[in-house]
Each structure stands twice: as structure tokens, then as C-alpha cells.
Design a protein around this motif. Structure first.
Motif, PDB file in Angstrom:
ATOM      1  N   ARG A 120       3.765  34.992  46.084  1.00 41.96           N
ATOM      2  CA  ARG A 120       3.614  35.856  47.263  1.00 41.96           C
ATOM      3  C   ARG A 120       2.155  35.870  47.700  1.00 41.96           C
ATOM      4  O   ARG A 120       1.226  35.926  46.888  1.00 41.96           O
ATOM      5  N   LEU A 121       1.932  35.866  49.020  1.00 43.91           N
ATOM      6  CA  LEU A 121       0.575  35.871  49.546  1.00 43.91           C
ATOM      7  C   LEU A 121       0.552  36.622  50.871  1.00 43.91           C
ATOM      8  O   LEU A 121       1.274  36.282  51.807  1.00 43.91           O
ATOM      9  N   VAL A 122      -0.282  37.665  50.944  1.00 38.59           N
ATOM     10  CA  VAL A 122      -0.530  38.388  52.193  1.00 38.59           C
ATOM     11  C   VAL A 122      -1.908  37.961  52.692  1.00 38.59           C
ATOM     12  O   VAL A 122      -2.902  38.054  51.963  1.00 38.59           O
ATOM     13  N   VAL A 123      -1.968  37.475  53.916  1.00 42.22           N
ATOM     14  CA  VAL A 123      -3.211  36.944  54.489  1.00 42.22           C
ATOM     15  C   VAL A 123      -3.666  37.838  55.630  1.00 42.22           C
ATOM     16  O   VAL A 123      -2.874  38.214  56.504  1.00 42.22           O
ATOM     17  N   ALA A 182      -7.204  37.176  51.403  1.00 37.25           N
ATOM     18  CA  ALA A 182      -5.809  37.203  50.990  1.00 37.25           C
ATOM     19  C   ALA A 182      -5.649  38.024  49.724  1.00 37.25           C
ATOM     20  O   ALA A 182      -6.609  38.257  48.976  1.00 37.25           O
ATOM     21  N   GLN A 183      -4.418  38.471  49.493  1.00 37.61           N
ATOM     22  CA  GLN A 183      -4.063  39.162  48.257  1.00 37.61           C
ATOM     23  C   GLN A 183      -2.741  38.597  47.753  1.00 37.61           C
ATOM     24  O   GLN A 183      -1.902  38.133  48.535  1.00 37.61           O
ATOM     25  N   ASP A 184      -2.581  38.610  46.428  1.00 30.43           N
ATOM     26  CA  ASP A 184      -1.317  38.145  45.868  1.00 30.43           C
ATOM     27  C   ASP A 184      -0.302  39.284  45.864  1.00 30.43           C
ATOM     28  O   ASP A 184      -0.567  40.382  46.384  1.00 30.43           O
ATOM     29  N   GLY A 185       0.857  39.038  45.293  1.00 30.38           N
ATOM     30  CA  GLY A 185       1.919  40.031  45.314  1.00 30.38           C
ATOM     31  C   GLY A 185       1.591  41.314  44.584  1.00 30.38           C
ATOM     32  O   GLY A 185       2.231  42.347  44.826  1.00 30.38           O
ATOM     33  N   ASP A 186       0.602  41.274  43.688  1.00 25.42           N
ATOM     34  CA  ASP A 186       0.196  42.466  42.947  1.00 25.42           C
ATOM     35  C   ASP A 186      -1.034  43.139  43.547  1.00 25.42           C
ATOM     36  O   ASP A 186      -1.590  44.063  42.944  1.00 25.42           O
ATOM     37  N   GLU A 238       4.904  33.099  51.270  1.00 22.82           N
ATOM     38  CA  GLU A 238       4.869  32.552  49.918  1.00 22.82           C
ATOM     39  C   GLU A 238       4.156  31.212  49.903  1.00 22.82           C
ATOM     40  O   GLU A 238       4.318  30.406  50.830  1.00 22.82           O
ATOM     41  N   LEU A 239       3.386  30.960  48.855  1.00 21.42           N
ATOM     42  CA  LEU A 239       2.846  29.635  48.587  1.00 21.42           C
ATOM     43  C   LEU A 239       3.886  28.887  47.767  1.00 21.42           C
ATOM     44  O   LEU A 239       4.196  29.262  46.641  1.00 21.42           O
ATOM     45  N   ALA A 240       4.455  27.858  48.365  1.00 23.22           N
ATOM     46  CA  ALA A 240       5.576  27.174  47.726  1.00 23.22           C
ATOM     47  C   ALA A 240       5.358  25.672  47.718  1.00 23.22           C
ATOM     48  O   ALA A 240       4.620  25.129  48.547  1.00 23.22           O
ATOM     49  N   GLY A 241       5.997  25.007  46.781  1.00 18.25           N
ATOM     50  CA  GLY A 241       5.929  23.552  46.712  1.00 18.25           C
ATOM     51  C   GLY A 241       6.856  22.937  47.757  1.00 18.25           C
ATOM     52  O   GLY A 241       8.078  23.047  47.654  1.00 18.25           O
TER      53      GLY A 241
END
Length: 325
Positions: A192-195, A204-208, A232-235
């Protein structure tokens, strides 16, 4: 008399850049009232603010553009004078050349001079995107500040939130019965990524809620917008891609209370499609999305109510895993 364009010419090779590079000689005489703001995608995105005066364009580089609220001043770095022909320049300065990158005209118009000294430049701008009274004043060396003297461009604008607590998906075994009330997205199985992007500057911040790195180049792609994105940062396709699935703030407007349907419309309007970021698709057929997720090896489907606001920190979305083969 000093050559007002000497520094400009020394920094450029006319055979290697499409920029206008006039030869030495008398300066042209214009009307003395042209201003231009150019969006410059150089090593770092910035906006070049230029005022016609005495045959040249007196210039400043603004990392965050012109301020639209008198409560916030913006840095303005004084640069070399530019030729008058530069007021109509737009194009690609080759990589490796001074100021290499894409230049577009963000706004152009006329201005009136209220005061012009070495310590203060007051002007009234008349453009299509920016207008009103502004003042520039030096602070240290080449660093100046630019201040809007008029009321805010948008009196109802509110500041960007410092932090957003992401909505959490809640695991369910079945797709919702009222399928028409939901939008369906792929569960990407990423991080998870909030930009937060403010006129090209990103964080940016991660899900936590921990600070982390924003995708490189995304702020530049968003340009003058001020936004908060959730994704989300996803492959994807052999690399890590930021799949953006929600828009929580846009140019002075908080969107947390807007329904998901409206937030998605505004997100689609940003047309995010870059080398390592894109808008995640949304569909109205949950069964088809789940079948496609299974075929692509994705973990499942996320169902979101079309009429629901963004309920921070709550388990408000449904995560339906792909059934075991």
C-alpha cells in the motif's frame, strides 16, 4: 553598455538547442508589458516566470510556480535575462544542454508595473490562467520570494491533509449480492502507498503511516496539480508499478466525503499513465474480474460501494480471494 544577453548566450550553443539565441547587437523594442510562465521539465520540474523589461525578459525560476494564496510565499530564483523571442518558445531542449528538458507555455499575457527597484518588483498580471497583483523581493543572493498581494485565487480551497489513514479491505468469501451497487478492482497483492504531490514535490507513506519513497517521476507527471493518491506498488510486466485506485484530494478540494464513483471519475481525469505508475482499472462485473484475476495469478478482487465515502482507517472494502483450483 553591458550586454544584457551575454550570460544567456554563453550558456547555449545555437547549433545544439532550439532555443532562440540572438546575436550581439541592439536589443529589440517591444511594448514592455509581456509576461510568460513556462513549465520546464528539466532535471527538476519548475516554472520560469519572465517579465519583459528594457528589451529582455527578466527571469526567475519558481520550483512551485506562482502562489495562489497570500498566506504562502514561493521561492523565486533569479536567473539570467532571456531574449524577447523566448516569450513564445516551447520545445525540447536536448539532454546534456543547459536546461535540458521539455518546455511548454503554461500562461502568457500582459502586465503592468507598479514598482521596479533592485529590492522590490510589483506587477499586476493579466493572463488566462493567472491574474492579479504580485510582488517579488530578494532574500539572499539569487534567491527571491514571490508573494500574491490579492486575496486567494480560490477562497474555498483547503490545505492538503498531512496524513490519511488508508481504508482497509475486509476478507469475504463471496462477491456482494447487490453487484450493481459496487465497482470491482483487481487485488494486486502489492504494498500500500499513499502519495502526496504538491506541484511536482512528492512524499509518500506506506500502509502503516511510515514515510517512504514516492515513485520517481510521478510528481513531475502530475505537474501543477496538488493531489493525494491511494494505491499499491505491485509487480506488473516485470517491474514494480504504482497502481493508483483512489483520489483523496485534488487542487484544494478534499474528496474523502465524495462517493467512490465521483472519486474515480476525477482520478480518471488525471490520465495517469507512466513508465511505473498507472490508474488501476475498475469494472462493473465482479465475476469477470475474479475470473481474470485467477487467470493472471492475482490474489483476488476488491469490491467497493459506488456511493460510499472514503472511511479512513476502517475495513470498508471487500476483499474476495480467488478460489483455490
Amino acid at each position: 553598455m553591458a550586454d544584457r544577453l551575454g550570460t544567456y548566450r554563453r550558456k547555449r550553443d545555437a547549433s545544439r538547442t532550439p532555443e532562440p539565441v540572438p546575436g550581439e547587437g541592439p536589443l529589440p523594442r517591444g511594448d514592455g508589458d509581456t509576461f510568460v510562465v513556462q513549465e520546464h521539465h528539466a532535471r527538476r520540474l519548475h516554472w520560469d516566470f519572465r517579465l519583459e523589461r528594457e528589451g529582455v525578459l527578466v527571469s526567475w525560476a519558481l520550483p512551485k510556480g506562482l502562489p495562489d494564496d497570500p498566506r504562502t510565499n514561493h521561492l523565486a530564483v533569479h536567473t539570467e535575462d532571456h531574449p524577447l523571442e523566448y516569450a513564445s518558445f516551447a520545445g525540447e531542449i536536448p539532454k546534456g544542454e543547459y536546461g535540458g528538458g521539455r518546455v511548454t507555455i503554461w500562461d502568457r499575457g500582459t502586465y503592468e508595473t507598479a514598482k521596479w527597484t533592485d529590492r522590490e518588483v510589483k506587477v499586476v498580471l493579466h493572463g488566462s490562467r493567472v491574474s492579479g497583483r504580485y510582488v517579488l523581493f530578494p532574500t539572499h543572493g539569487k534567491n527571491w520570494m514571490i508573494h500574491r498581494m490579492d486575496p486567494p485565487v480560490d477562497p474555498e480551497a483547503v490545505p492538503m491533509p498531512e496524513r490519511v489513514d488508508p481504508v482497509r479491505p475486509e476478507r469475504r468469501e463471496r462477491l456482494p449480492r447487490r453487484a450493481g451497487a459496487y465497482g470491482f478492482e483487481f487485488a494486486w497483492g502489492g504494498r500500500r502507498l499513499v502519495v502526496y504531490s504538491d506541484r511536482g514535490t512528492t512524499r509518500a507513506q506506506d500502509g502503516d503511516g511510515r514515510s517512504t519513497k514516492a515513485p520517481s517521476g510521478l510528481g513531475e507527471a502530475l505537474s501543477a496539480h496538488r493531489v493525494v493518491l491511494d494505491g499499491e506498488l505491485a509487480g506488473v510486466d516485470g517491474g514494480e508499478t504504482y497502481m493508483v485506485f483512489d483520489l483523496l484530494y485534488l487542487d484544494g478540494r478534499p474528496l474523502l466525503d465524495e462517493p467512490y464513483r465521483r472519486r474515480r471519475e476525477l482520478l480518471d481525469g488525471l490520465e495517469l499513465a507512466g513508465p511505473r505508475w498507472q490508474t488501476a482499472p475498475c469494472f462493473d462485473n465482479g465475476e469477470a474480474v475474479r475470473a481474470a484475476a485467477r487467470a493472471q495469478g492475482l490474489p483476488g478482487v476488491v469490491a467497493k460501494r459506488l456511493d460510499a465515502p472514503y472511511r479512513q482507517g476502517r475495513a470498508d472494502w471487500r476483499l474476495i480471494p480467488v478460489p483455490e483450483p
